[in-house]
Each structure stands twice: as C-alpha cells, then as structure tokens.
Design an enzyme around this catalytic site. Structure first.
Site, short mmCIF file in Angstrom:
data_model
loop_
_atom_site.label_atom_id
_atom_site.label_comp_id
_atom_site.label_asym_id
_atom_site.label_seq_id
_atom_site.Cartn_x
_atom_site.Cartn_y
_atom_site.Cartn_z
N ASP A 64 0.83 -1.19 -0.10
CA ASP A 64 -0.08 0.16 0.01
C ASP A 64 0.82 1.31 0.00
O ASP A 64 1.65 1.42 0.85
CB ASP A 64 -0.70 -0.03 1.36
CG ASP A 64 -1.99 1.00 1.22
OD1 ASP A 64 -2.24 1.61 -0.16
OD2 ASP A 64 -2.88 0.87 1.84
N ASP A 107 -3.28 2.52 -5.69
CA ASP A 107 -2.16 2.64 -4.81
C ASP A 107 -2.04 1.41 -3.85
O ASP A 107 -1.21 1.40 -2.75
CB ASP A 107 -2.27 3.87 -3.92
CG ASP A 107 -3.58 3.95 -3.00
OD1 ASP A 107 -4.64 3.17 -3.49
OD2 ASP A 107 -3.89 4.65 -2.30
N GLU A 108 -2.64 0.35 -4.14
CA GLU A 108 -2.28 -0.88 -3.52
C GLU A 108 -2.75 -2.03 -4.16
O GLU A 108 -3.55 -2.13 -5.31
CB GLU A 108 -3.37 -0.86 -2.20
CG GLU A 108 -4.94 -1.06 -2.49
CD GLU A 108 -5.80 -0.88 -1.17
OE1 GLU A 108 -5.32 -1.93 -0.49
OE2 GLU A 108 -6.65 -0.36 -1.30
#
Length: 425
Positions: A37, A131-132
C-alpha cells in the site's frame, strides 16, 4: 486500519525494524501473500517536486465548492484530515495546510510503474486501486532466491528509488491478514505475521479490524459483548448466525479463525509489457542512454517471446533529475517481439523527443499486444538477416547457461567488447 490503530501491546515483535538484519526478522515461512500500500499516495507523488513542503501539512484536493480531500500527508492527518473528507471540514481542522491541485494522469502513470515492479517478481498481482495490490509470491521464492519478507523489503527499496515515494508492506499467510498488517505498518514500514502466530496477532485486535464490519455492525457486536476478534473466535457459530445472519456470521467466524481461502487473482488480460531502470547517478551521456535502452529492449522482447506475444506500439519513458517525466510512443506497421526493432524505435523516439537534461529513469514499453499467430503486415522490403531467429536462439542459450550467456556486444564490459560492432545493434 490506520497507522498503529488498535495495536496489541506486544505488536513490536511483528514489525520489521529498518536497521534489523534479515536474520532478526519474524519467521515468514508459509507467508506467501503480500499486501503493498502506497503511503499517502497522491500527496507523496506531488511532494516529489515540492520537497520544501514535506514536513508541512499538505492536502491534495480540487478547488470546487464541493471538492473532497483526495489525499493528505501524515502531518495533515495528525489534525484529523483524511481522504474523502469535504475540503471545508479539512480547512477547519487544519487551516495552515498547503493545498495542491491534483495533476491529471500523473498518479496512473506512477501506479503503472509500481505495478511493473511487482510484475517482475510474480505474475500473481491483484491491483485493488491505483495505490495498493496483493501479490502471491509463494511460487517465485525459489526462482528469486528470496523469502516473502525479503521481497517485501526489495519492493519498498525499489519503489522509493525508482518513484520517489514510500510504501508499506504486510506479509502473511492469507489476504486479509496481509492487508491488516500493511495498515499497521504505516507509514513506511513492513509487518510480518508468522503463520504459527496468526491468532496471536489477530485476536487482540478490535472487531472493527475485520472486513465486513462497519460502524453499525461494530456497535451491534459490542452490544453482544464481542469487542475483540478473539471474542468472535470464541463465540459459538450458531450464536453468530442468529445475531448477524448466516452469511455474515459464517464470514466473521472464518476470518476470526485466521482463515481466508480467496486466492490472489491477477488481471487476466495483459495489455502491455515493459521494463524500467533508475540510474544510480543521473545520466547525461547519450551513448549510455542508448545502451540502457538496448538492455531494456532485450528484457521486454524476451518477455514477449516467453509469453507468445507481439506488440505494435513501442513507447519510452524518461524521468529527469527533477522528477519531470515524459512518455513518447510510436505504432509500427505490424507487431514485433524482437529487441532489434524495439530498440531501434526507442532510440528514434529518444532522438526526436528526448529533451536535454540529466536523466534519472529510463523505460521501454510495448503495447497493443496480440498472439504470435495473428496475421502480420506484408512487407516489400528486402529480406534482412533473421534477427528473430538469432534472438530465439539466445533465449535458449540463456535458459540453459544463465542470463549473461548471450548478449549484444555493446552491452559487454569494455574489456570484453568486440572491436567490430557493426552488427551489435
């Protein structure tokens, strides 16, 4: 779960300290799932070119009257600012914050670069957002001569070096525990949950840490006297079913026991294949840039051939010392999987569009992928040497004798390079 929220008293034993040697890390045997993350992703990307703001509260948001916070860095979060909060509320909580407008297209570009790092390690990558992502690295450990935590550390190092942002990593036997671990690792950390200590990690946590438990469900569980995950694990399943319904009762009972059968599911359709390199020292030398383009083209072409793919569009990415980034692309008449053609196109793009300045990162990507069996554009040009046959033969040699067995002469160390390089594309 936010950074360090609701942690058990002895949580430190699961965290990988920055200065600790690998032999001091928690045992990651059987922990094949990683959750990675990015930390305060949009804000971190913007701050790469605004280092003077790193220690100040920074909020990325639009300028409209109904705008919401897209991202807040950690100094801003200390005031209670969080993503999806109305900008008006954020201004009341932190009036001294610096507000930056979002940069269109930039976050997706950085996300693609980060996902490319993941894809180099394992094909089992399941993106959840920009983003993860989850990674299943269990099948890649022998090939990479590493451990799950070792790959987590490598990812953190490469993301920082190549993209100038930080990420947090959770390492665990199953997906939901890996996601919990990455949240507890924030900011800029790694948490490893050993398989044999899964319940020691899980049971002291509040019920709100479980997937599927929102505010209403949390309040209902607390009314039942179930405050921690351990309380749910100890509750009879029939009681959970009566109180929560069969589906939710079964779901929470399984999670509370540390069980999560869901596999990491990668994106089935491959849209592009690329490779990037961040120079240890910002690079000015044009010949060095062309040699790096050749090395990257070799990697991309070999990857295409291994997957039985060809691509029609070749693009390059140039990131300068100030993190300014440009991409340029050209579409070919027909698909290719040869390093010679990819490299020639990449060098041409560099010549035509590469602005002057010190280069931090260079990348090559091939898009518009299709299978080898699909039709090719007919050409009336004279037959050239069978470069593809030579590259396929090099693939075979490398698979038997190692990656350095065959390479273009221009990539050899100076003392081994041949004098005549007329055919060392």
């Amino acid at each position: 779960m936010g950074a360090n929220a609701g942690l058990p008293a002895d949580f430190a034993r699961f965290r990988v300290e920055q200065t600790a040697p690998p032999e001091a890390w928690p045992d990651d045997t059987g922990c094949g799932v990683l959750h990675v993350d990015m930390d305060a992703f949009f804000a971190a990307v913007e701050l790469r070119t605004r280092p003077e703001l790193v220690d100040r509260p920074v909020i990325v948001a639009g300028a409209g009257p109904r705008s919401v916070v897209l991202s807040a860095n950690y100094p801003a979060r200390k005031y209670g600012v969080h993503s999806a909060m109305p900008v008006g509320a954020a201004r009341r909580l932190c009036p001294q914050a610096v507000y930056l407008p979002p940069t269109r297209g930039l976050y997706a570009e950085v996300s693609r670069g980060v996902l490319a790092i993941f894809a180099e390690l394992t094909p089992l990558v399941e993106p959840l957002s920009l983003d993860e992502a989850f990674l299943d690295v269990s099948g890649a450990l022998r090939r990479l001569h590493s451990t799950p935590a070792g790959l987590g550390a490598l990812i953190r190092q490469r993301v920082a070096a190549e993209h100038g942002i930080a990420c947090s990593v959770g390492v665990a036997p199953v997906k939901f525990i890996a996601k919990l671990a990455s949240g507890m690792a924030k900011p800029d950390g790694m948490v490893v949950v050993p398989a044999e200590h899964t319940l020691d990690f899980l049971h002291p946590l509040p019920v709100s840490a479980l997937w599927g438990v929102g505010k209403r469900t949390e309040a209902h569980l607390r009314q039942l006297g179930l405050d921690t995950i351990g309380d749910i694990a100890g509750a009879p399943l029939p009681r959970l079913r009566r109180s929560l319904g069969t589906a939710l009762g079964d779901h929470l009972h399984e999670l509370a026991a540390g069980r999560d059968e869901r596999p990491v599911v990668p994106d089935a359709q491959e849209k592009s294949l690329g490779a990037e390199h961040t120079f240890d020292v910002d690079q000015h030398d044009r010949r060095a840039l062309e040699r790096e383009l050749l090395r990257l083209s070799e990697r991309v072409a070999a990857g295409l051939r291994a997957k039985g793919l060809r691509g029609r569009t070749v693009s390059i990415k140039i990131r300068f010392a100030d993190f300014r980034t440009i991409t340029r692309a050209r579409t070919l008449l027909s698909g290719t999987d040869t390093a010679r053609e990819i490299h020639a196109t990449a060098v041409s793009l560099l010549t035509e569009h590469g602005a002057t300045g010190a280069v931090r990162l260079l990348g090559v990507r091939v898009e518009g992928l299709s299978g080898e069996a699909e039709g090719e554009q007919l050409s009336f040009e004279p037959d050239e040497p069978r470069w593809r046959h030579a590259e396929v033969a090099a693939d075979v040699a490398r698979s038997r004798f190692g990656a350095a067995a065959v390479r273009p002469a221009s990539l050899l160390p100076p003392d081994r390079a041949v004098e005549n390089r007329s055919d060392s594309y």
